[in-house]
Design a protein around this motif. Sequence first.
Motif, PDB file in Angstrom:
ATOM      1  N   ARG A 151       0.887  -1.179   0.000  1.00  0.00           N
ATOM      2  CA  ARG A 151       0.000   0.000   0.000  1.00  0.00           C
ATOM      3  C   ARG A 151       0.911   1.210   0.000  1.00  0.00           C
ATOM      4  NH1 ARG A 151      -5.059  -1.409   2.617  1.00  0.00           N
ATOM      5  NH2 ARG A 151      -5.596  -3.352   1.605  1.00  0.00           N
ATOM      6  N   GLY A 152       1.230   1.725  -1.187  1.00  0.00           N
ATOM      7  CA  GLY A 152       2.166   2.837  -1.279  1.00  0.00           C
ATOM      8  C   GLY A 152       3.546   2.366  -0.856  1.00  0.00           C
ATOM      9  N   SER A 153       4.136   3.085   0.095  1.00  0.00           N
ATOM     10  CA  SER A 153       5.508   2.757   0.507  1.00  0.00           C
ATOM     11  C   SER A 153       5.533   1.703   1.613  1.00  0.00           C
ATOM     12  CB  SER A 153       6.202   4.028   0.994  1.00  0.00           C
ATOM     13  OG  SER A 153       5.475   4.558   2.086  1.00  0.00           O
ATOM     14  N   GLU A 154       4.362   1.270   2.085  1.00  0.00           N
ATOM     15  CA  GLU A 154       4.335   0.278   3.170  1.00  0.00           C
ATOM     16  C   GLU A 154       3.486  -0.918   2.747  1.00  0.00           C
ATOM     17  OE1 GLU A 154       2.644   3.265   5.742  1.00  0.00           O
ATOM     18  OE2 GLU A 154       0.818   2.073   5.890  1.00  0.00           O
ATOM     19  N   ARG A 155       3.288  -1.843   3.687  1.00  0.00           N
ATOM     20  CA  ARG A 155       2.432  -2.995   3.398  1.00  0.00           C
ATOM     21  C   ARG A 155       1.347  -3.094   4.463  1.00  0.00           C
ATOM     22  NH1 ARG A 155       6.032  -8.233   2.200  1.00  0.00           N
ATOM     23  NH2 ARG A 155       7.047  -7.724   4.167  1.00  0.00           N
ATOM     24  N   ARG A 156       0.234  -3.714   4.096  1.00  0.00           N
ATOM     25  CA  ARG A 156      -0.846  -3.973   5.050  1.00  0.00           C
ATOM     26  C   ARG A 156      -1.472  -5.320   4.730  1.00  0.00           C
ATOM     27  NH1 ARG A 156      -3.987   0.959   7.448  1.00  0.00           N
ATOM     28  NH2 ARG A 156      -2.478   2.602   7.199  1.00  0.00           N
ATOM     29  N   TYR A 157      -2.121  -5.915   5.723  1.00  0.00           N
ATOM     30  CA  TYR A 157      -2.865  -7.145   5.478  1.00  0.00           C
ATOM     31  C   TYR A 157      -4.258  -6.797   4.976  1.00  0.00           C
ATOM     32  CZ  TYR A 157       0.686 -10.135   7.436  1.00  0.00           C
ATOM     33  OH  TYR A 157       1.852 -10.809   7.636  1.00  0.00           O
ATOM     34  N   ALA A 158      -4.638  -7.426   3.863  1.00  0.00           N
ATOM     35  CA  ALA A 158      -6.011  -7.306   3.373  1.00  0.00           C
ATOM     36  C   ALA A 158      -6.763  -8.564   3.820  1.00  0.00           C
ATOM     37  CB  ALA A 158      -6.010  -7.202   1.856  1.00  0.00           C
ATOM     38  N   ILE A 159      -7.988  -8.389   4.268  1.00  0.00           N
ATOM     39  CA  ILE A 159      -8.801  -9.538   4.684  1.00  0.00           C
ATOM     40  C   ILE A 159      -9.575 -10.016   3.462  1.00  0.00           C
ATOM     41  CG2 ILE A 159     -10.613 -10.356   6.259  1.00  0.00           C
ATOM     42  CD1 ILE A 159      -9.774  -8.027   8.168  1.00  0.00           C
ATOM     43  N   LEU A 160      -9.117 -11.156   2.877  1.00  0.00           N
ATOM     44  CA  LEU A 160      -9.763 -11.664   1.660  1.00  0.00           C
ATOM     45  C   LEU A 160     -11.046 -12.415   1.997  1.00  0.00           C
ATOM     46  CD1 LEU A 160      -6.755 -13.007  -0.440  1.00  0.00           C
ATOM     47  CD2 LEU A 160      -7.723 -10.714  -0.363  1.00  0.00           C
ATOM     48  N   GLY A 161     -11.062 -13.035   3.156  1.00  0.00           N
ATOM     49  CA  GLY A 161     -12.240 -13.789   3.571  1.00  0.00           C
ATOM     50  C   GLY A 161     -12.195 -13.965   5.068  1.00  0.00           C
ATOM     51  N   GLU A 162     -13.369 -14.231   5.654  1.00  0.00           N
ATOM     52  CA  GLU A 162     -13.397 -14.430   7.108  1.00  0.00           C
ATOM     53  C   GLU A 162     -14.693 -15.120   7.502  1.00  0.00           C
ATOM     54  OE1 GLU A 162     -13.499 -10.765   9.379  1.00  0.00           O
ATOM     55  OE2 GLU A 162     -14.357  -9.727   7.666  1.00  0.00           O
ATOM     56  N   THR A 163     -14.826 -15.455   8.767  1.00  0.00           N
ATOM     57  CA  THR A 163     -16.087 -16.019   9.221  1.00  0.00           C
ATOM     58  C   THR A 163     -17.128 -14.914   9.289  1.00  0.00           C
ATOM     59  OG1 THR A 163     -17.242 -17.172  10.987  1.00  0.00           O
ATOM     60  CG2 THR A 163     -15.383 -15.774  11.650  1.00  0.00           C
ATOM     61  N   LEU A 164     -18.343 -15.283   8.936  1.00  0.00           N
ATOM     62  CA  LEU A 164     -19.434 -14.303   8.990  1.00  0.00           C
ATOM     63  C   LEU A 164     -20.082 -14.296  10.367  1.00  0.00           C
ATOM     64  CD1 LEU A 164     -20.991 -15.059   5.483  1.00  0.00           C
ATOM     65  CD2 LEU A 164     -19.551 -13.125   6.127  1.00  0.00           C
ATOM     66  N   ASP A 165     -19.713 -15.262  11.204  1.00  0.00           N
ATOM     67  CA  ASP A 165     -20.300 -15.285  12.550  1.00  0.00           C
ATOM     68  C   ASP A 165     -19.240 -15.650  13.584  1.00  0.00           C
ATOM     69  OD1 ASP A 165     -20.420 -18.224  11.973  1.00  0.00           O
ATOM     70  OD2 ASP A 165     -22.204 -17.694  10.837  1.00  0.00           O
ATOM     71  N   ILE A 166     -19.163 -16.910  14.025  1.00  0.00           N
ATOM     72  CA  ILE A 166     -18.201 -17.276  15.070  1.00  0.00           C
ATOM     73  C   ILE A 166     -16.916 -17.831  14.458  1.00  0.00           C
ATOM     74  CG2 ILE A 166     -19.949 -17.667  16.847  1.00  0.00           C
ATOM     75  CD1 ILE A 166     -19.762 -20.683  16.255  1.00  0.00           C
ATOM     76  N   GLY A 167     -15.836 -17.820  15.247  1.00  0.00           N
ATOM     77  CA  GLY A 167     -14.556 -18.359  14.787  1.00  0.00           C
ATOM     78  C   GLY A 167     -14.589 -19.889  14.728  1.00  0.00           C
ATOM     79  N   LEU A 168     -13.683 -20.443  13.929  1.00  0.00           N
ATOM     80  CA  LEU A 168     -13.581 -21.905  13.811  1.00  0.00           C
ATOM     81  C   LEU A 168     -13.349 -22.542  15.192  1.00  0.00           C
ATOM     82  CD1 LEU A 168     -13.167 -24.521  12.082  1.00  0.00           C
ATOM     83  CD2 LEU A 168     -10.732 -23.946  12.049  1.00  0.00           C
ATOM     84  N   GLY A 169     -12.445 -21.959  15.963  1.00  0.00           N
ATOM     85  CA  GLY A 169     -12.129 -22.516  17.288  1.00  0.00           C
ATOM     86  C   GLY A 169     -13.318 -22.435  18.226  1.00  0.00           C
ATOM     87  N   ASN A 170     -14.048 -21.326  18.164  1.00  0.00           N
ATOM     88  CA  ASN A 170     -15.239 -21.177  19.004  1.00  0.00           C
ATOM     89  C   ASN A 170     -16.268 -22.242  18.634  1.00  0.00           C
ATOM     90  OD1 ASN A 170     -17.096 -20.158  20.812  1.00  0.00           O
ATOM     91  ND2 ASN A 170     -17.482 -18.280  19.707  1.00  0.00           N
ATOM     92  N   PHE A 171     -16.447 -22.493  17.331  1.00  0.00           N
ATOM     93  CA  PHE A 171     -17.375 -23.541  16.880  1.00  0.00           C
ATOM     94  C   PHE A 171     -16.985 -24.890  17.489  1.00  0.00           C
ATOM     95  CE2 PHE A 171     -17.672 -27.022  13.698  1.00  0.00           C
ATOM     96  CZ  PHE A 171     -19.011 -27.313  13.886  1.00  0.00           C
ATOM     97  N   LEU A 172     -15.711 -25.260  17.362  1.00  0.00           N
ATOM     98  CA  LEU A 172     -15.269 -26.568  17.882  1.00  0.00           C
ATOM     99  C   LEU A 172     -15.367 -26.618  19.412  1.00  0.00           C
ATOM    100  CD1 LEU A 172     -12.228 -27.151  15.506  1.00  0.00           C
ATOM    101  CD2 LEU A 172     -14.438 -28.326  15.425  1.00  0.00           C
ATOM    102  N   ASP A 173     -15.047 -25.493  20.068  1.00  0.00           N
ATOM    103  CA  ASP A 173     -15.188 -25.430  21.534  1.00  0.00           C
ATOM    104  C   ASP A 173     -16.647 -25.681  21.939  1.00  0.00           C
ATOM    105  OD1 ASP A 173     -12.502 -24.832  21.851  1.00  0.00           O
ATOM    106  OD2 ASP A 173     -12.820 -22.685  22.123  1.00  0.00           O
ATOM    107  N   LEU A 174     -17.576 -25.074  21.191  1.00  0.00           N
ATOM    108  CA  LEU A 174     -19.002 -25.206  21.536  1.00  0.00           C
ATOM    109  C   LEU A 174     -19.508 -26.622  21.268  1.00  0.00           C
ATOM    110  CD1 LEU A 174     -20.198 -21.717  20.264  1.00  0.00           C
ATOM    111  CD2 LEU A 174     -20.180 -22.494  22.644  1.00  0.00           C
ATOM    112  N   VAL A 175     -18.947 -27.284  20.238  1.00  0.00           N
ATOM    113  CA  VAL A 175     -19.288 -28.700  20.011  1.00  0.00           C
ATOM    114  C   VAL A 175     -18.789 -29.528  21.202  1.00  0.00           C
ATOM    115  CG1 VAL A 175     -18.843 -30.731  18.547  1.00  0.00           C
ATOM    116  CG2 VAL A 175     -19.303 -28.507  17.482  1.00  0.00           C
ATOM    117  N   GLY A 176     -17.566 -29.260  21.635  1.00  0.00           N
ATOM    118  CA  GLY A 176     -16.988 -29.981  22.785  1.00  0.00           C
ATOM    119  C   GLY A 176     -17.792 -29.774  24.057  1.00  0.00           C
ATOM    120  N   ARG A 177     -18.269 -28.545  24.266  1.00  0.00           N
ATOM    121  CA  ARG A 177     -19.080 -28.260  25.463  1.00  0.00           C
ATOM    122  C   ARG A 177     -20.442 -28.922  25.360  1.00  0.00           C
ATOM    123  NH1 ARG A 177     -18.523 -21.891  25.925  1.00  0.00           N
ATOM    124  NH2 ARG A 177     -20.461 -22.075  27.085  1.00  0.00           N
TER     125      ARG A 177
END
Length: 332
Positions: A151-177
């Motif tokens: 981005r110009g003279s520096e760099r940044r992370y672009a978010i190409l995709g993400e969860t629309l609700d809960i995180g993957l780890g939260n999902f698995l934690d909730l299955v475990g619970r």
Amino acid sequence: MRILGFEATAHTFGASLVEGNPDHPFSSHTRVLSNVNAKYPAKPEGFIPRQLADHHVKHYARILKESFASAGMRPSDVDMVAYSYGPGLGHSLHIGFMAARSFSVVQHVPFLGVNHALAHVEVGRLFCKQDSPLAVYVSGGNTQLLSLEPRGSERRYAILGETLDIGLGNFLDLVGRHLRLSPPDAVGVLKAAPKGQLIPLPYAVKGMNVSFTGLLTTVKRLPSTTPPADICFSSQEVAFSMLCEAVEKSLVLSRKKEVLLVGGNARNKRLQEMVRLVGKEHRVKFGVPSFEFCGDNAGMIALTGLMQARHEYGKNRVPDQKVRVDQERVLW
Ligand code: FE2
């Protein structure tokens, strides 16, 4: 330069000491002298923010002393303090902030705020020797596909995709619970999964985004006669396949030559295997940090503090629960 790092965004309180040249933080001379962390154990009721705060306060002095003892250093040897300023839970973040701020005042050294998500990815880049990867960041609170872009003279992370609700780890934690596994989280799911068989579960990929709540609702409504191992196996297989589809699309779009798996759930060997396979099919180099540097730890905060040190980037930052990784400048 010697940097003291504190991690306190969620379940972990940690202190770490690192040594390196801030002009060349990715050099082989950068060393982690200590990385001492205490994790609040998974409980059937989940995390209660106030109890996490009590845990961090209880372990603060021991962790700090152990970190200095294991590094063979004194507080006066420290040149700068770094702490995780967000994203995370308010109670936890403020304990990390007060730890860093107090040390900074007493020792007359500057303090920096480090983005926790950025730290997960940057230690992955450091240890896996990747310059410009597609980063697959998977943890309890976050699931993001990140592309480091100019981005110009520096760099940044672009978010190409993400969860629309809960995180993957939260999902698995909730299955475990839900299944009352031991431990009642993603680790319990991982342990039970190998004995299971695939059962039909909903699959939700939207563009390069994923969604886990429909999957979770379906799991909770399965007949009580469904073998827990089948639920664990299928939850992992379906959720990981969704993520891999999004990874594959992101690789094609971004034309990246490296894929980097980071975050607490990067420890999952089955997920590593699947993302590695996607990388292989697209002739892309795969990387994942060691077990110690996948989960939350203060070492990654101290190391990212070293990267930020030359520009004093993040100086005097106060906690920010909602900060996103694409707000950060990558100046190193
Ligand atoms: Fe994390």
